[in-house]
Every structure is written in C-alpha cells, then in structure tokens.
Write a protein that holds these residues in place. Structure first.
Motif, short mmCIF file in Angstrom:
data_model
loop_
_atom_site.label_atom_id
_atom_site.label_comp_id
_atom_site.label_asym_id
_atom_site.label_seq_id
_atom_site.Cartn_x
_atom_site.Cartn_y
_atom_site.Cartn_z
N ILE A 1 4.54 6.46 -16.47
CA ILE A 1 4.54 6.55 -15.02
C ILE A 1 4.02 5.68 -14.20
O ILE A 1 3.05 5.04 -14.39
N ALA A 2 4.00 5.37 -13.57
CA ALA A 2 4.04 4.01 -12.36
C ALA A 2 2.97 4.40 -11.39
O ALA A 2 3.31 5.38 -10.44
N LEU A 3 1.68 4.68 -11.89
CA LEU A 3 0.63 5.36 -10.76
C LEU A 3 -0.21 4.32 -11.84
O LEU A 3 -1.45 4.16 -12.00
N HIS A 4 -0.90 3.26 -10.17
CA HIS A 4 -2.15 2.66 -10.50
C HIS A 4 -2.51 2.24 -8.94
O HIS A 4 -1.96 2.76 -7.69
N ALA B 1 1.21 -1.73 0.12
CA ALA B 1 -0.01 -0.09 -0.12
C ALA B 1 0.81 1.29 -0.11
O ALA B 1 0.46 2.08 -0.86
N MET B 2 1.84 0.93 0.56
CA MET B 2 2.57 2.66 0.85
C MET B 2 3.63 3.28 -0.41
O MET B 2 3.52 3.65 -1.14
N GLN B 3 4.05 1.58 -0.90
CA GLN B 3 4.91 1.61 -2.26
C GLN B 3 3.87 2.58 -3.76
O GLN B 3 4.21 2.68 -4.46
N ALA B 4 2.71 1.91 -3.08
CA ALA B 4 1.22 2.14 -4.21
C ALA B 4 1.67 3.91 -4.37
O ALA B 4 0.87 4.17 -5.37
N ARG B 5 1.31 4.39 -3.18
CA ARG B 5 1.39 5.99 -2.88
C ARG B 5 2.14 6.16 -4.48
O ARG B 5 3.19 6.29 -4.54
N LEU B 6 1.64 7.83 -4.89
CA LEU B 6 2.31 8.50 -6.01
C LEU B 6 3.28 9.07 -5.40
O LEU B 6 4.27 8.93 -4.17
N SER B 7 4.72 9.17 -5.96
CA SER B 7 6.67 9.57 -5.97
C SER B 7 6.31 10.30 -5.43
O SER B 7 5.76 10.86 -6.22
N PRO B 8 6.99 10.71 -4.11
CA PRO B 8 7.10 12.48 -4.52
C PRO B 8 8.04 13.29 -5.15
O PRO B 8 7.22 14.37 -5.23
N SER B 9 8.43 12.70 -6.03
CA SER B 9 8.98 13.43 -7.38
C SER B 9 7.86 13.73 -8.72
O SER B 9 8.24 14.73 -8.90
N LEU C 1 -1.64 16.44 -8.29
CA LEU C 1 -1.90 15.44 -7.30
C LEU C 1 -0.47 15.70 -6.47
O LEU C 1 0.57 16.09 -6.25
N LYS C 2 -0.58 14.65 -5.66
CA LYS C 2 0.11 14.90 -3.79
C LYS C 2 -0.24 13.95 -3.11
O LYS C 2 -1.41 12.87 -3.59
N ARG C 3 0.92 13.04 -2.73
CA ARG C 3 1.18 12.07 -1.41
C ARG C 3 -0.84 12.26 -0.60
O ARG C 3 -0.36 13.88 -0.56
N PRO C 4 -1.18 11.34 -0.26
CA PRO C 4 -1.87 11.06 1.37
C PRO C 4 -1.88 12.31 2.01
O PRO C 4 -0.27 11.54 2.48
N ARG C 5 -1.95 13.58 2.84
CA ARG C 5 -0.77 14.28 4.32
C ARG C 5 -2.19 14.86 4.68
O ARG C 5 -2.65 15.42 3.91
N GLY C 6 -2.22 14.69 6.20
CA GLY C 6 -3.28 14.84 6.70
C GLY C 6 -3.21 16.42 7.69
O GLY C 6 -1.73 15.78 8.30
N MET C 7 -3.42 16.51 9.00
CA MET C 7 -3.80 17.35 9.57
C MET C 7 -3.64 16.56 10.74
O MET C 7 -4.07 15.01 10.79
N ILE C 8 -2.10 16.73 11.35
CA ILE C 8 -2.31 15.35 12.92
C ILE C 8 -2.19 16.44 14.10
O ILE C 8 -1.58 17.35 13.87
#
Length: 773
Positions: A124-127, A77-85, A153-160
């Motif tokens: 690009i690798a995005l699925h 699941a973590m590897q499937a996330r959008l690449s930071p680049s 797009l951006k990676r899932p990031r929320g308020m903590i």
C-alpha cells in the motif's frame, strides 16, 4: 553599503514578499483540486519567472513564487496522509525509529519513518512519519532501530475549540501522515539496529540521568544539553510559561550562538598556538568554519528545532560570506536565513517558533543596533533586550498561546545569563567529557545540576506570584496586526514622534469585540473534548461549566489541553459553578485542571464520594437564577445506584428556549427525567451517554420532543457512539443531531426572544486546507 554586495540590497523586501505569498496559502480553506492545482502552481511559477525578468515587478514575482511553492508543498503533505480507506485496518509496516521514544506509565510513544507497508500482504502507499503508541508492556524501543510492526492507524485529527491547540496544523508542519498504535502480533519484531545522532542523544541523556542524582535537575540538564524534554512535566511547562522562559527549556538559537562562539574561539586558539596556519588559510575564514562546525554539532544534539535551524542558516550565511571575502550585515543574514527556510520548507510558517524566532531577532536588530562594547555595554544590551522581546513578542505570544507572562522581562533577565553562560557551557562540558573521559563528566554535571536546582526554585517562586500569567480572550487577526504595528511604533528609534501612542494600539488585545449577552438570554458551548463531555453555559454576568472531559493514563489532560484554554479564549475570568455530572473519567478527569485555574464557589456532582475533590451532591430540586436565566436540577432523585444514572441532570431556561443537560443517564431513569421537564417551550437536548444504545429511548424522545440534539463523541471512537440505532431513532423523531466529532466545538445562542440557533461550528469556522472534514 559596500559596492561588493549589490545583490544583497533587495534581500529584505524579497524575503518579505516570499513570506507574504507563502502565508497567503495558509489562510485558504482549501487547496485547488486535481488539475486546477497543477494549473495554479504552474501559473504561479510562470508568473514568478516572468516578473523576475522585469525589475519593477520582481517583488510580485517573489509573491507568486511563494504562492506556487506553498501550494505545492501543502498538496504534497496532504496527499501523503493515510488514505481514509485504510483507517482502522491492521497494517504491517516496516520503518525506522526517529527522534527519542517517550516512555509513559501506559506504554511508549515514538515516531516511525515508514519505509514500506502492506495490507493483507498487498503493498500500500504509505510513506512518511507516523506517530505510534505501544501499550501492554512494550519492549525496549531505541532510536534508529528498524522494526516490523502491525499497526492500526488513522489520519491526524484533533479537537477544534476556541483558543485550543491545532494538532492537525502541527501534524502538517511536522510531516506526520498518521497516528495510531501497535497491535499485539507475532509479526512485531526488531529487524536491525541502527546508528544515528538520535541514538547518541539517547545515550547522552541516559548518562546525564546516571550522574545527576535529582531526577528533576537531570531532566533540566537533558533539555539543555541534548534537547530532550521528555522528563519535563506539565507543571514544569506551566512554571516556564508563567515566567516566559519556555524557550530556555530546550536548545534555543542563542545557545547555538554560544556554541558557535566556542567553535570560533577554539579555531582562534589553534592559530595562536600555530601561527603558521595563517599561511594556508586566513584566520577569519577558519574561525567562521569552526563556528559553523560547533553550532552544527550542538544543533544536531538539539534535534534541529526551528530556532536552531534559523541560527545555523545565519551562521552558514556568514561562513559563505567570509569565504568569499564579503561583508554581510546581520539584517541581510536574517533575510537570507528566512529565504532559505521558506524555500526549503514553506510549511515552517505554521509553527509558532518560526514567527517568535524571526520576529524577535528582527526587533532586537532594529532596536538595539550594534552591540555595545565592554561588560557595561553587554549588561545594558541584555537588559534592554529583555524589554524589547517582551513588548515585541507580546502580540504573537497571545495569538499562539492565549497567555503572556507579566514577569517575562524580569525572569529572562535573571535566567538568560545563568542558562546561557553557566548551565549550557557546564552541560556541554559534561557531554564532551562523557564522550572523551567519562569519569570526569560527573564534576561539571554535578555543578550544573546544583545551579539548575536553585534557578528552578526561584522560577517556581516567581510563578506563584499573583498575576504572573496573563490570559486574554482569543486574539483576532486585526488586533494582532494593530498590536504588532504598535510594538514597532513603541520601540522605534528616539526621535520618532509620539512613540507612546503605539501603546494605544495594544488596546484591542485587552478589550476584544464581544457582544454582551442580554438579560434572560444565555449562550452555550459544547466543547470538542473527544470521547467525553464538557459544556459551558454563560449568562450576562455568570458562567457554569458542566463536566470537564477526560484525563488519560498517558498523562494527557483534556481539561488542561482543551477546556481551560477554551474558557480563557472565551474571556471567562471567573467561573461561578462547576457541575461534574458523575465520576466517570470522560466527564470528571479534567476537573483538577479546571479547579487549578479557577475557584468556583458552587461545586456539584452526582457522585462526590467517588471524586478526589471537594464537591457537594447535586439533588433534584436544587435551583437558582442568574441574570433572568433559571437553573434547575432534575436528578438524581436519590434512588439511583452509583454510575451513569447518578448523573446531575440540569435544566437551563431563559425567557424563550431551554437546554437539558443529561450526562450519561440511561433509559432506566429517562422516564423520571422526562416527567420532571415542564411542558411548553422548545428544548435543546444534550444526547444522553454520547448516543449509546442504552439511552435515548423512543419514549424519552416522544415525551420531550426536542428541537435539536447535541452529541459529544470522539471521531471513530471504539464504542461506536452515537450508535446507528440511536441516530435512526432521532431521525425518525425529526430531531436534527449535531456531533462534535464532525463539527468541532458548537456554539448555540438562546436569545431572550426567538428560537435557539447554532451560531458557530468551529471546524467550519476555522476552515483551513489541512483540516480534516
């Protein structure tokens, strides 16, 4: 137990052992990296196989299997996330619309199952699933259609925050690999129309809207019939939470059971009409299969939520057992459903629904046993069941939501029969008639709307009663464990010694271990509210809130989603003062939600006339003292124009260090503010205007010599705050900056003696492997 089911004897301990292994991984701050991950997974699975061969170590094998399986799924699941680049780049993606798109005032939101993606023409690798918003007059977006879209797009990031929702955990659980929005482009177009269950759900939801005149009644029926909760407002969910009936606003496991009973009854009717069918297949097997088919169809309309899936798994276990002429008890059916759920998706344990569903059913089985016969027995079971669920799920409800309903048992006692035996059958009848004979669908839907209207009026009235909702400070793991044991003890069968002592184990929930703040000292929380500001200042007996975050056109309210839950989690029962620095949305948008939850006597703002709230003006010279801590307003002084420079500037000082809250002031008034700050004790500064280049002038920093700077900004915000030049300016002055975008909420303690210090950064304190760094 029947001798024909020896393999079922150890099901319950095996399912518990697998759960423990899976759960252990979810507590890790990080997963092993690279080759270490592969080695850890292989070792866990090998240990599971080895332990399986030795009966006495079999439970250890299930724990090892849970560890390895959960590590593997978490890593995938973590590897499937959008690449930071790829964050912030314009990508072109081809994907299919899944679930029901949500239309809002500022646009439309939907989930896209990405099939392929390119950047500048290069693959690009995005699925996976991407959560997308489309602003600026979007076209009609229908479920199952395939689109080509230009996305940013951006990676899932929320308020903590303390007590806040964990959107990053939710993204992992739901398989969301990125969030973003559609860019305006000629490339955006629909490539193909599709057919699927979600398209049917959308058509049925629209059909309900056309046949039920009251929009709110229609929204309730859509939720019950097809699991469509898009029409329910934040106020609706507040009423539901206050009554403890949130599970009734979507298709729950019990409702699926009602549909299964309908399927079994229909199969039995066929056998009654044509007895010869029994010569080809036994009636009990046919009824079990009919129950599974009806429940599966209803579950598909629900969108296959977790309670629905749990019930379907249990029904499937019964069908398989009936087909093999075996008897499976309810407890073994629940254990098999848990095993199947964990083996299919171990990340389901991240969902509150998993725990509320399985724990609730387990307590009902333990406490009620076999159902009583007759209507009197049914009513007794129903009444007892509501009290069992209220007590048993109280610790978990407080753990996940920080809130419990004192009226839950009463409200459910009234609402469950109405929803399950009146509204759901009428709604299902309306759905079936829409598919078979549309003109007749109006009658059951009209009746269901009338019943739903009266039921909701009653629930709304109950929600207004004093004490309907019960908020407690954040629950610690130990308090959760003790309260769960207490619930088990309290609800144990008659004859268990001293059952009343179980109630004592709930006490850590009521009185969490929080160190009192000494006199002349204070505590500060800079909450993580994205691109905005909200700070909590607490003395020994008083609390002040400075700003309340934003409210967006989409309807998302940071005040309701982050600020108010944080205040509850911190144990704030009374808010003594609310200061809204000025009227900009990122500071004032959440104030309505705060005032709905609290009633502070002191309400100040630099721009009260621009706010649609009853606020007094803050003016330089205002001052008060709480518990040996002084509060002094340094601005505005009256000559500033409307806007950022009208911000309330508040100096807070104990017997040692001080805090300066600056709002969004710019360099035009910074010299005046700096001149009003008495020289001497060290100062912690909330960086003006989130680190904008129009603020934090070099002269301002030289005049104040702050010991630390606090920045409240959104991750990768479009304004570029804090500006690189401002960051360099603070670095040159030797000032350490801390930014909520990277740290989450920040806690500082200002002791009566000694320097102020950062005692918590929530992103670090709440470290989990799914958390973005």
């Amino acid at each position: 137990m029947s001798p024909r089911q020896p393999g079922l004897v150890g099901l319950i301990p095996c399912s518990v052992a697998l759960l423990l292994g899976v759960l252990a991984v979810q507590c890790w701050p990080a997963l092993p990296a690279g080759g270490w991950l592969a080695a850890a997974v292989i070792a866990s699975l090998a240990l599971a196989v080895a332990a399986w061969c030795r009966r006495r170590w079999r439970l250890s094998g299930w724990v090892a299997l849970g560890l390895g399986w959960a590590m593997l799924h978490g890593a995938w699941a973590m590897q499937a996330r959008l690449s930071p680049s790829l964050e912030g780049e314009d990508l072109v993606a081809i994907g299919r619309i899944i679930d029901l798109p949500d239309t809002r005032p500022d646009g439309i939101r939907f989930a896209l199952a990405v099939q392929s993606a390119t950047l500048d023409g290069r693959p690009i690798a995005l699925h996976g699933r991407v959560q997308v918003a489309w602003y600026e007059a979007p076209p009609a977006v229908l479920p199952c259609d395939t689109w080509r879209l230009q996305l940013r797009l951006k990676r899932p990031r929320g308020m903590i925050n303390p007590g806040g929702a964990d959107s990053e955990r939710r993204a992992l659980e739901r398989g969301i690999v990125a969030n973003g929005y559609v860019r305006k482009s000629a490339l955006n177009h629909r490539m193909a129309a599709g057919r699927c269950v979600d398209r049917l759900r959308g058509v049925l939801a629209d059909g309900i809207d056309r046949r039920v005149s009251d929009a709110h009644d229609a929204a309730l029926l859509r939720a019950l019939a097809v699991g469509d909760t898009r029409g329910l407002s934040a106020d609706d969910w507040s009423v539901a939470r206050a009554n403890g009936v949130s599970h009734l606003l979507a298709i729950s496991g019990f409702h699926v059971g009602v549909a299964a009973g309908f399927g079994a009854g229909l199969a039995g009717l066929l056998y009654w009409l044509w007895p010869a069918l029994a010569l080809r297949r036994p009636r009990l097997q046919a009824q079990a299969l009919g129950a599974l088919v009806a429940a599966s169809g209803y579950g598909a309309l629900a969108g296959m939520g977790l309670p629905t899936l749990r019930t379907l798994l249990m029904i499937a276990v019964v069908v398989v057992a009936r087909s093999g002429r075996r008897h499976v008890s309810a407890a073994h059916g629940l254990a098999l459903a848990a095993l199947a759920m964990l083996l299919v998706d171990p990340l389901a344990v991240l969902s509150a629904g998993f725990w509320l569903s399985f724990v609730g059913v387990a307590f009902l089985m333990l406490c009620l046993g076999s159902p009583r016969r007759g209507w009197a027995g049914f009513l007794r079971d129903l009444t007892a069941g509501q009290w069992v669920m209220t007590i048993a799920l109280l610790p978990l409800t407080l753990w996940f939501f920080g809130q419990a309903s004192l009226l839950g048992a009463l409200s459910n006692l009234l609402a469950v029969p109405v929803v399950s035996f009146v509204l759901v059958p009428l709604a299902l009848c309306g759905v079936l008639l829409m598919l078979s004979c549309p003109p007749l669908a109006f009658v059951p839907l009209w009746l269901a709307g009338a019943v739903a209207h009266q039921l909701w009026r009653m629930l709304a009235w109950l929600a207004e009663l004093p004490g309907a909702s019960w908020y407690l400070p954040a629950v610690s793991p130990w308090a959760l464990l003790l309260a769960s044991v207490g619930a088990l003890w309290l609800l144990a069968p008659r004859g268990t010694p001293s059952r009343w002592l179980g109630a004592c184990l709930f006490l850590p929930l009521l009185w969490p271990m929080q160190a009192p703040i000494p006199s002349s000292a204070f505590q500060v929380w800079m909450l993580d509210v994205g691109q905005g500001l909200s700070m909590v200042v607490r003395t020994r007996h008083h609390t002040l809130l400075y700003d309340a975050g934003a409210r967006y056109p989409s309807g998302f309210d940071v005040g309701a989603a982050a600020v108010v839950p944080s205040l509850h989690a911190l144990g704030v029962r009374r808010l003594d003062a609310l200061v809204i620095s000025h009227a900009d949305n990122d500071h004032a948008g959440g104030a309505d939600a705060v005032l709905a939850a609290y009633a502070p006597i002191l309400r100040l703002s630099g721009e009260p006339t621009r706010l649609l709230l009853r606020m007094d003006s803050c003016v330089a010279g205002q001052a008060w003292t709480w518990d040996g801590v002084t509060f002094r307003m340094l601005g505005p002084r009256g000559g500033e124009r409307e806007g950022n420079d009208r911000s309330c500037v508040l100096l807070v000082g104990g017997s040692a260090d001080r805090l300066l809250l600056t709002g969004d002031i710019t360099r035009r008034v910074e010299a005046t503010v700096a001149a009003a700050v008495p020289a001497g004790r060290p100062l912690v500064l909330s960086v003006p205007h989130h680190g904008s280049k129009t603020s934090s002038s070099e002269a301002f920093l030289q005049a104040l010599h702050p010991a630390m700077g606090l920045v409240s900004a959104g991750w990768h915000n479009r304004f570029g705050h804090p500006h690189p030049d401002v960051v360099a300016r603070y670095a040159a002055a030797g000032v350490v900056l801390r930014n909520t975008a990277t740290t989450g909420a920040i806690r500082l303690d200002f002791p009566a003696r000694g320097p102020a210090s950062v005692t918590a950064e929530e992103r670090r304190r709440q470290r989990r492997y799914w958390r973005e760094k």
